[in-house]
Enzyme design. Structure first.
Site, PDB file in Angstrom:
ATOM      1  N   GLY A   1       4.930  -9.983   4.630  1.00 55.02           N
ATOM      2  CA  GLY A   1       5.702  -9.906   5.870  1.00 55.02           C
ATOM      3  C   GLY A   1       4.959 -10.557   7.036  1.00 55.02           C
TER       4      GLY A   1
ATOM      5  N   HIS B   1       9.347  -3.529   3.486  1.00 61.26           N
ATOM      6  CA  HIS B   1       8.885  -3.791   2.112  1.00 61.26           C
ATOM      7  C   HIS B   1      10.071  -4.102   1.196  1.00 61.26           C
ATOM      8  CE1 HIS B   1       5.573  -0.890   3.368  1.00 61.26           C
ATOM      9  NE2 HIS B   1       4.875  -1.931   2.972  1.00 61.26           N
TER      10      HIS B   1
ATOM     11  N   MET C   1       0.856  -1.198   0.000  1.00 59.61           N
ATOM     12  CA  MET C   1       0.000   0.000   0.000  1.00 59.61           C
ATOM     13  C   MET C   1       0.896   1.252   0.000  1.00 59.61           C
ATOM     14  SD  MET C   1      -3.471  -0.905   1.951  1.00 59.61           S
ATOM     15  CE  MET C   1      -2.940  -0.688   3.626  1.00 59.61           C
TER      16      MET C   1
ATOM     17  N   SER D   1       6.760  -0.307  10.009  1.00 54.96           N
ATOM     18  CA  SER D   1       5.380  -0.188   9.519  1.00 54.96           C
ATOM     19  C   SER D   1       5.241   1.172   8.871  1.00 54.96           C
ATOM     20  CB  SER D   1       4.424  -0.293  10.717  1.00 54.96           C
ATOM     21  OG  SER D   1       3.154   0.222  10.363  1.00 54.96           O
ATOM     22  N   SER D   2       4.421   1.241   7.834  1.00 53.80           N
ATOM     23  CA  SER D   2       4.169   2.546   7.191  1.00 53.80           C
ATOM     24  C   SER D   2       3.561   3.500   8.209  1.00 53.80           C
ATOM     25  CB  SER D   2       3.208   2.374   6.024  1.00 53.80           C
ATOM     26  OG  SER D   2       3.726   1.438   5.125  1.00 53.80           O
TER      27      SER D   2
ATOM     28  N   LYS E   1       4.912  -9.570   9.982  1.00 56.69           N
ATOM     29  CA  LYS E   1       4.353  -8.627  10.955  1.00 56.69           C
ATOM     30  C   LYS E   1       2.825  -8.736  10.947  1.00 56.69           C
ATOM     31  CE  LYS E   1       3.945  -4.108  10.521  1.00 56.69           C
ATOM     32  NZ  LYS E   1       2.565  -3.757  10.930  1.00 56.69           N
ATOM     33  N   ASP E   2       2.274  -8.909   9.733  1.00 57.53           N
ATOM     34  CA  ASP E   2       0.819  -9.102   9.609  1.00 57.53           C
ATOM     35  C   ASP E   2       0.542 -10.601   9.663  1.00 57.53           C
ATOM     36  OD1 ASP E   2      -0.116  -6.303   9.105  1.00 57.53           O
ATOM     37  OD2 ASP E   2       1.364  -6.481   7.516  1.00 57.53           O
TER      38      ASP E   2
END
Ligand code: PAF
Length: 278
Positions: free
Chosen positions: A146, A36, A29, A184-185, A148-149
Site C-alpha cells: 500500500g 489490506h 502483519m 491502518s491496523s 500509505k507506507d
C-alpha cells in the site's frame, strides 16, 4: 483456503514454476482492514495463486512497547481472507522465519536517512530482512504494497533492484475511512475520541494540496504542522515535503518533479503516518 505455519507445507502447495501459473503475494502483519483486503483482491484478480502472510515481524520494531501492543487478531483476519478468494495463508512463528538471528545489514543510502528511517532507526533493515525472506519462500511473480507506507515502498523497490529479484512490486492506493483517516491496523488502538480527531491529519493534507500553488514549500510545511498541532489530541513528529522518487526534501516546487508530503503524527500514544502526492 489453506492455512499453514510451516515453510515446507506452504511450498508443497505452491504451483511448480514449470506450470506457468502466476503467484501473487501480499505480506501483512495481520490486524487486517479494508486497505489490506483491497491489496488481496487486486492480487486475486491478477494472479492464479495468491499467498497472504500474517507475521508480526519483530526485527522491524525499534520500540519493544510498540511490538507488544501491535494489534493481533488472527481469527478475524482469517474470516476476512476467506471472503477474498485467496488460496494460501502463511502464519509462521518467529523461529520459522528466523531459525537463526538475521544479521544482514542492508544499505538504502539516502532513502533511509529521512522520515521513518530517521525516526525509527533499524526499521527498514528489519522490513528488508523479512520481505526478502518471504520473497525467497514464496517466489512470487507480483507482490502488493500500500502507498500509505510510501517510504517502505521505495525501500522495497530498491531492495528488489539491489538483489535483482524477479518480482514485480505493485503499488496500491491508500484506502481511507469515511472521515479521510488513512486505514491502518494501528487505528484499532485509538479511542473513539482519538479516532475522530485523527481525521484532521488527512483533512489537513487535502487542504494543503489546494494551497500548494499559493504558499512556498517551507511555509506550507509549517502551516500543516501548526494546523495539526492546534488539535490537543495530535502532536506532529515530522512533516516532510519530498521528491517522490529520491525522498529528499524539496525547497521549491519544480513542475518536472512529483512531490509528496509525508507526515508522522502521534495521536495520544499511537503513531500514525499518512501522505499525499501534490
Ligand atoms: O507494511 C507492513 O505491514 C510490514 O512492514 C510488512 C511489509 C508486512 C513487513 O513486515
Amino acid at each position: 483456503m489453506l492455512i499453514t505455519a510451516t515453510i515446507s507445507e506452504l511450498k508443497s502447495h505452491l504451483p511448480m514454476p514449470s506450470s506457468g501459473k502466476q503467484i501473487g503475494f501480499v505480506p501483512t502483519m495481520g490486524a487486517l482492514h479494508r486497505g489490506h483486503i483491497s491489496l488481496v483482491e487486486q492480487a486475486v484478480n491478477e494472479n492464479d495463486t495468491v499467498v497472504v502472510s500474517v507475521f508480526v515481524n519483530p526485527t522491524q520494531f525499534n520500540d519493544p512497547k510498540d511490538l507488544e501492543r501491535y494489534p493481533r487478531n488472527l481469527e478475524a483476519d482469517l474470516r476476512l481472507l476467506e471472503e477474498t478468494g485467496c488460496h494460501l495463508v502463511f502464519v509462521p512463528a518467529v523461529n520459522e522465519v528466523y531459525p537463526e538471528p538475521d544479521t544482514r545489514k542492508f544499505n538504502f543510502g539516502d532513502l533511509e536517512t529521512v522520515m521513518e528511517g530517521k525516526h525509527r532507526p533499524g526499521h527498514f533493515n528489519g522490513v528488508a530482512q523479512v520481505v526478502s525472506k518471504l520473497f525467497d519462500i514464496v517466489q512470487p511473480h507480483r507482490a502488493y504494497f500500500g502507498l500509505k507506507d510510501f517510504q517502505q515502498l521505495a525501500i522495497i523497490k530498491n531492495m528488489v533492484a539491489q538483489l535483482q529479484l524477479p518480482v514485480e512490486i505493485v503499488s496500491c492506493p491508500i484506502i481511507r475511512e469515511e472521515s479521510g483517516l488513512a486505514m491502518s491496523s494501528r487505528n484499532e488502538l485509538l479511542t473513539a475520541d482519538e479516532r475522530k480527531n485523527a481525521a484532521l491529519i488527512s483533512q489537513t493534507l487535502f487542504e494543503a494540496k489546494k494551497l500548494i500553488t499559493e504558499k512556498s514549500v517551507p511555509t506550507l510545511a509549517e502551516w500543516i504542522t501548526e494546523t495539526i498541532n492546534k488539535n490537543p489530541f495530535l502532536c506532529v513528529e515530522y512533516v516532510e515535503i519530498v521528491d517522490s522518487s529520491t525522498l529528499q526534501p524539496v525547497e521549491n516546487r519544480n513542475s518536472n518533479e512529483e512531490i509528496v508530503c509525508c507526515v508522522a503524527v502521534f495521536c495520544g500514544k499511537i503513531r500514525l503516518i499518512d501522505n499525499i502526492v501534490f
